[in-house]
Every structure is written in C-alpha cells, then in structure tokens.
Scaffold this motif. Structure first.
Motif, PDB file in Angstrom:
ATOM      1  N   ARG A   1     -44.253 -24.429 -67.093  1.00  9.67           N
ATOM      2  CA  ARG A   1     -43.489 -24.852 -68.271  1.00  9.67           C
ATOM      3  C   ARG A   1     -43.468 -23.797 -69.358  1.00  9.67           C
ATOM      4  O   ARG A   1     -42.521 -23.681 -70.111  1.00  9.67           O
ATOM      5  CB  ARG A   1     -44.067 -26.159 -68.840  1.00  9.67           C
ATOM      6  N   ASN A   2     -44.546 -23.052 -69.462  1.00  6.31           N
ATOM      7  CA  ASN A   2     -44.612 -22.055 -70.539  1.00  6.31           C
ATOM      8  C   ASN A   2     -45.762 -21.098 -70.282  1.00  6.31           C
ATOM      9  O   ASN A   2     -46.794 -21.489 -69.748  1.00  6.31           O
ATOM     10  CB  ASN A   2     -44.837 -22.771 -71.889  1.00  6.31           C
ATOM     11  N   ILE A   3     -45.568 -19.837 -70.664  1.00  8.04           N
ATOM     12  CA  ILE A   3     -46.684 -18.895 -70.614  1.00  8.04           C
ATOM     13  C   ILE A   3     -46.684 -18.102 -71.908  1.00  8.04           C
ATOM     14  O   ILE A   3     -45.633 -17.678 -72.392  1.00  8.04           O
ATOM     15  CB  ILE A   3     -46.639 -17.989 -69.352  1.00  8.04           C
ATOM     16  N   ASP A   4     -47.868 -17.976 -72.525  1.00  7.28           N
ATOM     17  CA  ASP A   4     -47.997 -17.322 -73.826  1.00  7.28           C
ATOM     18  C   ASP A   4     -49.051 -16.223 -73.698  1.00  7.28           C
ATOM     19  O   ASP A   4     -50.251 -16.471 -73.859  1.00  7.28           O
ATOM     20  CB  ASP A   4     -48.420 -18.361 -74.873  1.00  7.28           C
ATOM     21  N   PRO A   5     -48.616 -14.989 -73.406  1.00 10.01           N
ATOM     22  CA  PRO A   5     -49.599 -13.910 -73.184  1.00 10.01           C
ATOM     23  C   PRO A   5     -50.385 -13.571 -74.457  1.00 10.01           C
ATOM     24  O   PRO A   5     -51.561 -13.227 -74.367  1.00 10.01           O
ATOM     25  CB  PRO A   5     -48.720 -12.721 -72.760  1.00 10.01           C
ATOM     26  N   VAL A   6     -49.748 -13.694 -75.633  1.00 10.36           N
ATOM     27  CA  VAL A   6     -50.459 -13.386 -76.881  1.00 10.36           C
ATOM     28  C   VAL A   6     -51.576 -14.400 -77.134  1.00 10.36           C
ATOM     29  O   VAL A   6     -52.687 -14.047 -77.520  1.00 10.36           O
ATOM     30  CB  VAL A   6     -49.478 -13.353 -78.076  1.00 10.36           C
TER      31      VAL A   6
ATOM     32  N   LEU B   1     -50.122 -19.989 -59.403  1.00 12.38           N
ATOM     33  CA  LEU B   1     -50.573 -19.910 -60.797  1.00 12.38           C
ATOM     34  C   LEU B   1     -51.261 -18.573 -61.071  1.00 12.38           C
ATOM     35  O   LEU B   1     -50.996 -17.902 -62.086  1.00 12.38           O
ATOM     36  CB  LEU B   1     -51.515 -21.091 -61.055  1.00 12.38           C
ATOM     37  N   GLN B   2     -52.123 -18.164 -60.144  1.00 10.90           N
ATOM     38  CA  GLN B   2     -52.768 -16.846 -60.280  1.00 10.90           C
ATOM     39  C   GLN B   2     -51.711 -15.749 -60.374  1.00 10.90           C
ATOM     40  O   GLN B   2     -51.816 -14.834 -61.206  1.00 10.90           O
ATOM     41  CB  GLN B   2     -53.680 -16.572 -59.078  1.00 10.90           C
ATOM     42  N   ASN B   3     -50.690 -15.840 -59.525  1.00 10.17           N
ATOM     43  CA  ASN B   3     -49.655 -14.808 -59.505  1.00 10.17           C
ATOM     44  C   ASN B   3     -48.818 -14.799 -60.782  1.00 10.17           C
ATOM     45  O   ASN B   3     -48.436 -13.740 -61.272  1.00 10.17           O
ATOM     46  CB  ASN B   3     -48.743 -15.003 -58.279  1.00 10.17           C
ATOM     47  N   GLU B   4     -48.515 -15.992 -61.302  1.00 10.54           N
ATOM     48  CA  GLU B   4     -47.748 -16.072 -62.554  1.00 10.54           C
ATOM     49  C   GLU B   4     -48.516 -15.410 -63.690  1.00 10.54           C
ATOM     50  O   GLU B   4     -47.947 -14.709 -64.522  1.00 10.54           O
ATOM     51  CB  GLU B   4     -47.454 -17.534 -62.905  1.00 10.54           C
ATOM     52  N   ALA B   5     -49.804 -15.641 -63.723  1.00 12.89           N
ATOM     53  CA  ALA B   5     -50.634 -15.023 -64.755  1.00 12.89           C
ATOM     54  C   ALA B   5     -50.621 -13.500 -64.592  1.00 12.89           C
ATOM     55  O   ALA B   5     -50.459 -12.749 -65.564  1.00 12.89           O
ATOM     56  CB  ALA B   5     -52.058 -15.565 -64.691  1.00 12.89           C
ATOM     57  N   GLU B   6     -50.760 -13.073 -63.376  1.00  9.64           N
ATOM     58  CA  GLU B   6     -50.794 -11.639 -63.079  1.00  9.64           C
ATOM     59  C   GLU B   6     -49.512 -10.948 -63.529  1.00  9.64           C
ATOM     60  O   GLU B   6     -49.538  -9.841 -64.073  1.00  9.64           O
ATOM     61  CB  GLU B   6     -51.007 -11.445 -61.570  1.00  9.64           C
ATOM     62  N   LYS B   7     -48.375 -11.625 -63.297  1.00  6.94           N
ATOM     63  CA  LYS B   7     -47.087 -11.045 -63.717  1.00  6.94           C
ATOM     64  C   LYS B   7     -47.053 -10.799 -65.216  1.00  6.94           C
ATOM     65  O   LYS B   7     -46.348  -9.910 -65.689  1.00  6.94           O
ATOM     66  CB  LYS B   7     -45.946 -11.993 -63.341  1.00  6.94           C
TER      67      LYS B   7
ATOM     68  N   PHE C   1     -52.868 -16.197 -74.808  1.00  4.01           N
ATOM     69  CA  PHE C   1     -53.650 -16.324 -73.573  1.00  4.01           C
ATOM     70  C   PHE C   1     -53.666 -17.763 -73.055  1.00  4.01           C
ATOM     71  O   PHE C   1     -54.736 -18.335 -72.813  1.00  4.01           O
ATOM     72  CB  PHE C   1     -55.081 -15.796 -73.774  1.00  4.01           C
ATOM     73  N   THR C   2     -52.467 -18.365 -72.937  1.00  2.00           N
ATOM     74  CA  THR C   2     -52.382 -19.723 -72.381  1.00  2.00           C
ATOM     75  C   THR C   2     -51.198 -19.833 -71.424  1.00  2.00           C
ATOM     76  O   THR C   2     -50.232 -19.085 -71.524  1.00  2.00           O
ATOM     77  CB  THR C   2     -52.192 -20.783 -73.484  1.00  2.00           C
ATOM     78  N   ILE C   3     -51.300 -20.799 -70.531  1.00  2.00           N
ATOM     79  CA  ILE C   3     -50.190 -21.120 -69.631  1.00  2.00           C
ATOM     80  C   ILE C   3     -50.141 -22.638 -69.477  1.00  2.00           C
ATOM     81  O   ILE C   3     -51.191 -23.296 -69.468  1.00  2.00           O
ATOM     82  CB  ILE C   3     -50.360 -20.416 -68.255  1.00  2.00           C
ATOM     83  N   THR C   4     -48.924 -23.182 -69.435  1.00  2.00           N
ATOM     84  CA  THR C   4     -48.761 -24.621 -69.257  1.00  2.00           C
ATOM     85  C   THR C   4     -47.962 -24.869 -67.980  1.00  2.00           C
ATOM     86  O   THR C   4     -46.857 -24.352 -67.833  1.00  2.00           O
ATOM     87  CB  THR C   4     -48.059 -25.246 -70.470  1.00  2.00           C
ATOM     88  N   VAL C   5     -48.565 -25.632 -67.065  1.00  2.27           N
ATOM     89  CA  VAL C   5     -47.956 -25.834 -65.753  1.00  2.27           C
ATOM     90  C   VAL C   5     -48.006 -27.299 -65.356  1.00  2.27           C
ATOM     91  O   VAL C   5     -48.831 -28.066 -65.855  1.00  2.27           O
ATOM     92  CB  VAL C   5     -48.697 -25.029 -64.652  1.00  2.27           C
TER      93      VAL C   5
END
Lengths: 470, 470
Positions: free
Chosen positions: A100-105, A120-126, A107-111
C-alpha cells in the motif's frame, strides 16, 4: 441454513471464482507440509479486500459459522488447518497482496497481509532498505501469518521477533468490525497497545488484513564464518565474545550439530561441507552493518583470532563473497527439511535463557539418548536467542511409525528439562492445535484465566479459529 | 467500614510505619511537579513485597476500595495522583527496590518495580552492561512507572521504547492474584503476550511488582555533536543522512529551537552555549557503539562534512571528551524544567511519522503564533522518533493565568494538525487523567470499545486507577 446456501451468500461477497468447493480446489488448503494435520472444509473463501473480509466475518457472526484464517500455509502447529469434522470455513488471505505504501525516509512500509515474505523483502530492497525478517519458508509464507504467529527466524538477534517489526495493524474483528490501527509512528502512548494481542494471537482474536512495518538501512557490509567447535559450551563462549565485541553488528549466530550437516550433505541440493575435517558442532556467525564505515571483516577476524587463542574454535572458514555467505545459510536453512529423508523425527521448538543453552543441550541430549537408544538428536537453531529446534531423528533402520509413538513421552522429557531452566515449550512456532493441551500443563491457572478472559472479550461466540491456542 | 478500620486492617499487612495518614506524611504523594493536580487520600500504603501488594489488592477487592499505584511520582498526565474527592488509596511501590538478579552473559536483569531508573542504570554499568532507558526524571522515576507508562526518552532511536526493553513481568491483578510472568527468554510464543497490556497500561489493569529487562553491551565509544541549523527541514535531511550512514550506531538525534537554548542559558545551572553565534535551530546528534572496532569519531566527522557540503549545517562542535558530551545533554535534559521560569507554558507531547516532522513543525508553529500573538513556541525533542514536545511559552510579560486559559483551545489546534499527519496526541507521556477526554476524540468507537472490554475483563469492579486512560 444449508452449506450450499451459505456458499451462495458468501459468493455474493467475494465472487463465485473465490469460493472454492471442489475437492481438487480445496486440497492445497487442507494439508500442511509435515503431514501432521489433514482437514476438511465446506469451502475456501478468497477475499480480495478488507471490506470483503469484514462482510464475511459479519455474515459468519450472524450465522454462527466458524472461520479458520490461512496465510501461506507454512505453520508448524496446525493452527491454519481446519479440523476433520468439516465444519470450519477456510479464509485464505492470499489475494490480499498489495503493497500500500513505502516510505524510505521514515523507514516504513505498509502492506496487505497476503504479501509473501520474500516479496516484501524484495520491495524493501528496491527502496534501498532492509526488511529483516528471514526464515526457511520465506518463499511462500505470508506476512499476515508471520505476524499472527510472531515469527522468529534467523535475524531475531539483531532485529527482534516479528512483534518488534510491527508499527501498526488493520484487523477485522470477529463481529466484522474493522479496527484501523495502521499507524507508522515510532512512539504512541494513547491507551492499551491493542496490536500486541493480534501479534502472536494466531488468528483467534481477529484477522489481520494489513500491517505497517519497520524498515532498516540495508546492510552495506556482510560477512559470515562457518566455525567448527568441540561442544555447545564453546559455542556459548564464542557467542559471549562476539556479542561483547560486535554488539548490534552481530546479526546471526546459529548452532548446528555434525549429524545435521551430514543430513544436508546427503539430501540437500548444492550443499557442500564448508570445512575440511568433520567437527562435532558448528556455528554460523554473521556480522553486518548498515554503515560503510564499519570494518566488519576486521572485526570478524579479530573475534575468531581471539576465539582460536582461547581454544574455543577448532577450525573456521570466512566468506569470500556473498555467494559463499549464501552457501553457509543454505545449509542452515536446509536443516529442517532434510530430516524428512532420515525417517521419523520428533520435534521440539524450545527456548531457555541464553546463558543456560549449553547446559540445556547436555541434559536434553543425554536424556533422549537414554530414552530411545540409537536415536539421533539434531538440535539446531538460534543460539543467540536461546532458541533451539530440538529435533530427534529415529535410529537408523528403525520403524518410523513405532518410533513416532514416542512423541508425547519424549516431549514430556524434553519439556521437563526446559521447564527446569525456566524456558518455553514454543519459542517461535506458536501453540496452534499441536501444543494446545501442553499449554495447560505449563501455564498457571492465573495466566490461562487471563487468556480466556481476553478471548471471550474479543470473540464471545468463539467463532474465530476455535480450539487453537486455548 | 470506616476508613480508620480499613487503615487498621491494612496496617496488619504492611506494618504501622507503612500506612501514612498524617497531612505531612501524605503530602509528597499528593502533588506532582507541574502543579496541575492536587489530590487527597485517606492513606498512603508502602508495601515491601509482592505478597503484601497481593494482600492489599485482595482486601481492596473484597471491600470495594479504589487504589492508585504510584512510583517515583514524576508522571506528567496525573495518572499517579489521587482525585480530590479523598476516596482513593495511594499504593507507593518505593520500598520494593531490590535487584533480584543480574545475568551479564544472557544480558538480562530482574528488578522490583520501585528501583529508581538511575540505580538500575548504575547496576547495569557495574556489570559492564548498558540499560539504555534514559530520561530527564531518571534520578527519581521508578522502573515500574516507566513500564506502566511505556516511557520513551532519549535512547529510543537505537534501543526502542520501554516496551521493547521488557522480557517479563510480575503483576498483581485487581483481585489480588499474582501473575508470575518473570521470564528472561528472547523468544516465547506460548499464547497471548499478556505483559504487553500491563506495559503502557498506566496501572489500570494490574500493578507491576517486578520486571525482567534486556541489557546491552556498554558503549565503548561515544561521540556527540551540537549542530546549528537554519530550520527543521535541514534537521530532517541531516537525520536521513546520519541514519543512512550510521544505522544503529546513531543513538541520539534531538532537535531544539534557539529560544529553548536561551531559556537554558538564563535558568539552567552550568549551561553554556556550545556554539559561538546563535542559530535558529539545533540538533544534538550522538553516535555510539558497543564495539571498540567502530570508527565512531571518523563517521561523525564524515556525516557532518557531507552535511556542510550539502548546506544543511551552519556550524557544529564535536565533543572532545565525555564531559563535553554530558554538557550537550545537560542543555537538552534541562529544556523542560527551564520553561517554568518563563511563565505559563502550554504543553503537547505529540508524534507524527518521521518524514512529516518538519512540515508539522512549520504548520504548528505558525498556527499557535497566529492564535496567541507573541507566544514563544519551544518545540523540542526526539526528531528521530517523530516525537516533539510542542510546548508554547507565554508572551513576555503576559498574565500567566490568562494565558493558560488558552490551554484547551491551543491543544485543539495543535492536535488537529497532528491528526492531519496521522500522528499521536500522546507520544510518550500517556493518557492519565490529563488526556482522558481527548482520547475519546481521537480513537474510533471500535478501538475504545476494545479497550473497555479489556479493562472490564481484567478489572471488573473498576477499582484500579479508575478514570485514568478510559
């Protein structure tokens, strides 16, 4: 109302294609990989949104239907498999697989909860970030199931259990109400921390439909060593030394016995013995840092150098590149599945205080060896967390069925020793159906009573994953 | 039964010397340092053991007496102060101040809840370990209160909130039953994680009597910098840069406005301006590592060098020794108390997602400045956690009482902006009595209903800290 009528009403919520009723369609949802449980169900529902989950639970609540939520179906205690009586409807979260959302600044992700852990690991890595949860089933387990069982895995030492990675949850309650607790805050002290009950609640209090999770800086430097040692006491001393010197840079510390490595060499594709000569015990030690500035390699060499001087270590090989790191982990991650090829295996997923782990292994190994002469203990796992998968393979050539009849008695022996050390009979796999009766033997009446009060407060009709946990 | 009879019966549990009934003896337990609450009580009980707490609560349960647990009396939301009606008995945990066990190998410590936080820090230090929780009140607050309010403080960035530091709890329930959940395990998935409800439960569900806590390697290297910047946007960019480069080695990141530093220079003993010229905003950035091998100083210089190049930083001074690190923190820790000397101050303890913190500060500062022209916003705190103490001092020379009448209206303005950013109206101080009515305005009916169900399940007679939180 007839099941077929329920199916029709539920199909109007999720669509015909997402109500599975044929034997073939339902089959994958009714067995788990250890073959310990085989279930039966009138139908498998595959909702595609939180609203659909809400409508299903509301309908179930009004009609007294029991629901078994299921993620990637990799659970090890039977929590996700319906009972044999055929009355429980399976609700599979697999279609709810959006990021649903990824916020690199921040450091959060909503799935959504059906996202596969590896995805999920791969999405973070990207996004140049790390989602640290890592475990053998990561290619098929789903994050909703990981959260519902508070999954552990191999990165707990540095990053904590799944519980420690969750910032917020969206949950559908047993009556169909949606609780929107999807926060991405690092600090929030506004009342009881409700999400904590759903984390590790094994789907008995509500169905998690989405989660906001913590991300971390991606490790810039990663080094590992495969170490041969004489015994777990040496491994514990090595752990103390490494923890003292590396602190949070020590991101993995796994123990394995020789017999487990041999099983891998026999049955695991691509497994090679990292050390020349055999050793009684092995440790896979990993150091990593999110900072380029950290001299990870130097530190690993320093720790091992000191360990050699102290006589803790017999031999060690250091990774020369990432594929060698992966080769070390390949053995460790394969250690569970290879046991299947060696006949019956009696399992324990236990933890004790870290300082007691070597004494625990001594006692437990000698106790089961006395109980079933010739049995082959394969205790392995997360020494740094005090968590051992104390699995015991049958004697070579023994009758599998006859051996497995020792399950409960051997459990009792091992759990008794765990109890003496103040440990836990389910460190990371949960209770499910497998350990429900055991739970009553290790918890005080006061604690069980509190759990029942919570279950009754959240699910007064007892329709959500009944007979699991409690 | 008359209060005097209750006092007699309760004295038979705790001893005459530990039932305080005179005005002088009770006084210290009836006010808190902000003077927001003044309470009244028939007696203050000072039990010396878990068994005594259990007997008191059992007696209270049977006789319908309400109990207000109190630790170091440093709470900021009135949770620990009895109401004015004189019916609530204060139960002070201060005499339960024993360290029960410390395990340096397993990195755990078990203490009673009346242990003062600073004492606990010192005990860990003696064992060459770190207990990281750190906050302004650490010289008098007690760990039981810290846990009950899930205290935050200045080390959250690297070590988490108090919740993240707790491995196990011993709790006396409202009916007097003792729940022994004092585990020192890193992994334990045996049913609902009950301790999570008591952590941050503000004493409304049970009274924490002891806790097992995590310890960490003591930082071997510690460096800090006091940085002058133009605005919070620069501070947020500096945070991203530092987090990216340092990962878990970034152990502190605090923001302060010029006016707050000026207040310290005027009113705080021993405070000196770390930088030559004034700057609109300051950041106190701390890096530390539990490993000798980490080039902490080099990394700090590298981060600041890059920040200078990017134009984020106007000036910066690096600590030359530990006493200079302490001098930097002295200003930060003093920032709360010095506001008293500048007249009335309207407080907000809020959090927003980290990435939104600069935008939040822009909007909130301009909104309150428009609302009360001449007011002096002193927003400071834990930028790295998204947590700001958004305090607003009165205009110079204004009437304090008249200014403070704006409290609710200003709260509404600031909390509205917090809400727009998906934030929290109580990041680390809790709800207590101060924010109880506010809670109803920010939580959904579904969430409030779940909280009430939990309260009713644990404390059906509503005798423990009633009117706090809910």
């Amino acid at each position: 109302m007839e099941q077929s009528n329920h199916a029709g009403r539920l199909a109007s919520i999720v669509g015909d294609a997402n109500v599975l009723t044929t034997v073939e369609d339902k089959a994958p949802y009714l067995v788990e990989w250890r073959d310990l449980y085989q279930g039966s169900t009138p139908m498998v529902l595959r909702p595609g949104s939180t609203e659909e989950v809400s409508k299903i639970l509301k309908y179930a609540y009004e009609n007294g239907l029991t629901i078994v939520p299921q993620g990637g179906n990799t659970g090890l205690v039977g929590g996700q498999i319906p009972t044999e009586n055929g009355g429980e409807i399976v609700l599979s979260l697999g279609r709810m697989n959006k990021v649903r959302n990824i916020d690199p600044v921040g450091f959060t992700i909503t799935v959504e909860s059906g996202v596969v852990l590896e995805t999920l690991q791969n999405e973070a890595e990207k996004a140049d970030r790390l989602f640290p949860l890592s475990l053998g089933a990561q290619g098929s387990c789903q994050i909703g199931g990981n959260i519902s069982t508070n999954a552990g895995g191999t990165a707990v030492l540095a990053y904590g259990n799944t519980r420690d990675l969750v910032l917020g949850l969206e949950v559908v309650l047993p009556n169909g109400d949606i609780w929107n607790g999807l926060r991405t805050l690092r600090k929030d002290n506004t009342g009881y921390d409700l999400k904590q009950l759903f984390i590790g609640g094994e789907g008995t209090l509500g169905i998690i439909t989405a989660a906001s999770l913590k991300l971390f800086p991606k490790p810039k430097k990663l080094e590992a060593s495969f170490v041969g040692l004489p015994d777990p006491h040496a491994a514990l001393k090595l752990f103390s030394l490494a923890k003292q010197k590396a602190g949070p840079v020590l991101t993995g510390f796994e123990i394995m016995p020789r017999v487990g490595v041999e099983f891998c060499l026999s049955h695991l594709d691509g497994a090679r013995d990292p050390l020349e000569a055999p050793h009684n015990w092995y440790v896979l030690m990993e150091l990593s840092s999110g900072s380029d500035a950290f001299p990870v390699r130097d530190l690993l060499e320093e720790i091992l150098g000191e360990a050699f001087e102290d006589g803790l270590v017999e031999d060690a090989v250091l990774s020369e590149n990432l594929s060698q790191v992966n080769a070390f982990w390949h053995i460790r991650h394969g250690m569970s599945e290879v046991q299947k090829a060696e006949g019956g295996s009696i399992k324990h997923d236990v933890s004790v205080p870290v300082a007691a782990i070597a004494d625990f292994l001594d006692k437990a190994i000698s106790a089961v060896s006395e109980f079933v002469p010739g049995c082959r203990p394969v205790p392995f796992g997360h020494l740094g967390d005090g968590n051992i998968h104390f699995n015991v393979s049958q004697p070579v050539g023994a009758d599998k069925e006859a051996y497995l009849k020792n399950w409960d008695a051997m459990n009792e022996i091992v759990h008794g020793i765990v109890h003496d050390f103040g440990g836990s009979i389910s460190a990371e796999h949960g209770i499910g159906r497998l350990k429900r009766d055991l739970l009553k033997t290790v918890k005080s009446d006061t604690e069980l009573d509190l759990m029942h009060r919570i279950k009754d407060a959240f699910d007064p009709k007892g329709l959500l994953n009944p007979g699991r946990v409690l």
